[in-house]
Design an enzyme around this catalytic site. Structure first.
Site, PDB file in Angstrom:
ATOM      1  N   GLN A   1     -48.335 -38.165  27.085  1.00 26.68           N
ATOM      2  CA  GLN A   1     -48.449 -39.364  26.256  1.00 26.68           C
ATOM      3  C   GLN A   1     -47.636 -39.196  24.977  1.00 26.68           C
ATOM      4  OE1 GLN A   1     -52.618 -40.242  25.817  1.00 26.68           O
ATOM      5  NE2 GLN A   1     -52.840 -40.790  27.968  1.00 26.68           N
TER       6      GLN A   1
ATOM      7  N   GLY B   1     -55.693 -44.453  26.464  1.00 26.89           N
ATOM      8  CA  GLY B   1     -54.844 -43.628  25.611  1.00 26.89           C
ATOM      9  C   GLY B   1     -53.377 -43.802  25.960  1.00 26.89           C
TER      10      GLY B   1
ATOM     11  N   ASP C   1     -56.553 -33.877  34.104  1.00 27.23           N
ATOM     12  CA  ASP C   1     -57.596 -34.880  34.370  1.00 27.23           C
ATOM     13  C   ASP C   1     -58.544 -34.445  35.488  1.00 27.23           C
ATOM     14  OD1 ASP C   1     -56.596 -36.505  32.399  1.00 27.23           O
ATOM     15  OD2 ASP C   1     -55.386 -37.711  33.755  1.00 27.23           O
TER      16      ASP C   1
HETATM   17  C1  S3P Z   1     -51.365 -39.456  30.915  1.00 25.86           C
HETATM   18  C2  S3P Z   1     -51.290 -38.222  30.347  1.00 25.86           C
HETATM   19  C3  S3P Z   1     -52.453 -37.339  30.141  1.00 25.86           C
HETATM   20  C4  S3P Z   1     -53.646 -37.758  30.978  1.00 25.86           C
HETATM   21  C5  S3P Z   1     -53.865 -39.225  30.943  1.00 25.86           C
HETATM   22  C6  S3P Z   1     -52.638 -39.984  31.435  1.00 25.86           C
HETATM   23  C7  S3P Z   1     -50.146 -40.259  31.029  1.00 25.86           C
HETATM   24  O1  S3P Z   1     -52.829 -37.379  28.774  1.00 25.86           O
HETATM   25  O2  S3P Z   1     -54.799 -37.095  30.545  1.00 25.86           O
HETATM   26  O3  S3P Z   1     -54.967 -39.561  31.774  1.00 25.86           O
HETATM   27  O4  S3P Z   1     -50.145 -41.271  31.772  1.00 25.86           O
HETATM   28  O5  S3P Z   1     -49.143 -39.909  30.382  1.00 25.86           O
HETATM   29  P1  S3P Z   1     -52.108 -36.398  27.710  1.00 25.86           P
HETATM   30  O6  S3P Z   1     -50.687 -36.682  27.783  1.00 25.86           O
HETATM   31  O7  S3P Z   1     -52.653 -36.747  26.360  1.00 25.86           O
HETATM   32  O8  S3P Z   1     -52.504 -35.007  28.140  1.00 25.86           O
END
Ligand code: S3P
Length: 424
Positions: free
Chosen positions: A165, A90, A311
């Site tokens: 993210q 993601g 996480d």
């Molecule tokens: C991450 C942000 C989190 C996390 C993912 C890594 C990142 O997701 O769950 O494992 O590296 O920015 P979200 O921003 O969608 O919560």
């Protein structure tokens, strides 16, 4: 299998979020960025693959976890010949989308079956507001995505979700925008993008849950060392905190306050965790952790702490089964849109092992203290589910039959080997 104390010391691998960003920002910087303690997880390798496909030379010395990125500056990416493959990641999908929105070319990006079910509307909406041309090819709000580069305009965006993210995708688009870009979140999420971009020469100001970026002329290469991943350390912290007689020394763990919620929650549950040798490494707070086994009691986990342990909620749910009394996890609906629906999958698996767990709309209620036993667990190819149930097995003394346990390679390729090093 006997439940034995965890003894000894361990160094967990580099942080996944920071490893991803080191490749992305290194690619957009002028000069060679040197990254030490890079995480060789499959997700980070997906990021490397995407930037190589856009003409960036990345030398990955896997035997030393050393990566050299020969960045070509903000305007140095070239059009990929085929669809970019983000695998299971993601972070790769959402952060790269922000960068692609402003490139002078078009491309498509996709990933595995899990990534093609995860919501991308959360980045499509703000990027479109900046002038981007980005769409979900199947019209379902998920990948595959088609992105045609455009001139972008900075925005002030009030994000409906606390998501690093989403925030990072917008800030990366903001690198190319006319004018400043501000993202405000309901609660502050991990701030590695803000900290790291500053180290690459960008001007970013942070105020509570808001971050504002002034578009820079250029970013400049740097050397950085990735701290150990607290999300990987979490599995061993949990086991050591709950097994009487354990004494575990975890070296070089990132303790950024936007990531360390698990430690605050475990201390509130009665855990014995101390910080040694606190220091700053490449702009990130780091410490060695010493954990002694003790008895934990239930607690409430909700509100602003949630993004700081998002996480870790699967492993916190495991811990709650072995704590005395009730633990209520709330405000965590985001767990439903991770690599799997982590509320449903944890509730199902822990219940199969004999735990008293109730799924709620935004979390779980866990009444600890029931004896757990082995069961068949489908990991849904979600790395954090596989690692959480491995620790559940260790804690109850009976290892579950975890289907697809190999998926730990996404974030922690040496997980099972490292665990062996500390079970006596
Ligand atoms: C991450 C942000 C989190 C996390 C993912 C890594 C990142 O997701 O769950 O494992 O590296 O920015 P979200 O921003 O969608 O919560």
């Amino acid at each position: 299998m006997k439940k034995t104390p965890l003894l000894g010391e361990l160094t967990v691998p580099g942080d996944k979020s920071i490893s991803h960003r080191s490749i992305m920002f290194g690619a957009l910087a002028k000069g060679t960025t040197k990254v030490e303690n890079f995480l060789q997880g499959a997700d980070c390798l997906s990021t490397i693959g995407c930037f190589r496909a856009m003409g960036i030379s990345v030398e990955n010395h896997t035997d030393q976890n050393l990566v050299l990125i020969h960045g070509k500056g903000l305007h140095g990416l070239t059009e990929p010949e085929s669809v970019l493959n983000c695998g299971n990641s993601g972070t790769t999908t959402r952060l790269i989308s922000g960068i692609l929105a402003a490139q002078p070319f078009s491309c498509e990006l996709t990933g595995d079956a899990s990534i093609r079910k995860r919501p991308m509307g959360r980045i499509i909406t703000p990027l479109t507001a900046m002038g981007a041309d980005i769409s979900s090819i199947n019209g379902d709000g998920c990948a595959p995505l088609r992105i045609r580069g455009r001139r972008l305009t900075g925005i002030r965006y009030q994000s409906p979700v606390a998501s690093a993210q989403v925030k990072s995708s917008i800030l990366l688009a903001g690198l190319y925008a006319n004018g400043t870009t501000t993202v405000t979140e309901p609660y502050l999420s991990r701030n590695h993008t803000e900290r790291m971009l500053e180290g690459f020469g960008a001007k970013i100001t942070c105020d509570g849950a808001s971050a504002t970026l002034m578009p820079p002329e250029e970013l400049f290469a740097r050397e950085l060392t990735v701290p150990g991943d607290i999300s990987s350390a979490a599995y061993f912290i949990t086991a050591a905190a709950l097994i009487p007689g354990s004494e575990l020394f975890l070296k070089n763990v990132g303790i950024n306050p936007t990531r360390d919620g698990i430690l605050r929650v475990y201390r509130a549950m009665g855990a014995d965790i101390s910080f040694l040798n606190e220091r700053t490494v490449s702009g990130e707070p780091v410490a060695d952790l010493l954990i002694h086994g003790s008895r934990l009691h239930g607690t409430a986990v909700g509100g602003p702490v949630i993004p700081t342990l998002i996480d870790e909620l699967p492993i916190i749910a495991v811990a709650a089964c072995f704590a005395e009394g009730e633990t209520v996890i709330s405000d965590a609906a985001e767990l439903k849109v991770k690599e799997s629906n982590r509320i449903a999958v944890m509730t199902e698996g822990l219940s199969a092992m004999g735990a008293d767990v109730t799924e709620t709309g935004d979390g779980m209620i866990i009444r600890g203290g029931r004896p757990l036993k082995a069961a068949v667990i489908d990991s849904r190819l979600d790395h954090r589910i596989a690692m959480s149930f491995t620790i559940a097995g260790l804690l109850c003394g009976e290892m579950p039959d975890i289907r697809g346990g190999d998926c730990v390679k996404i974030s922690y390729p040496g997980f099972y080997e490292d665990l062996q090093k500390i079970v006596s």
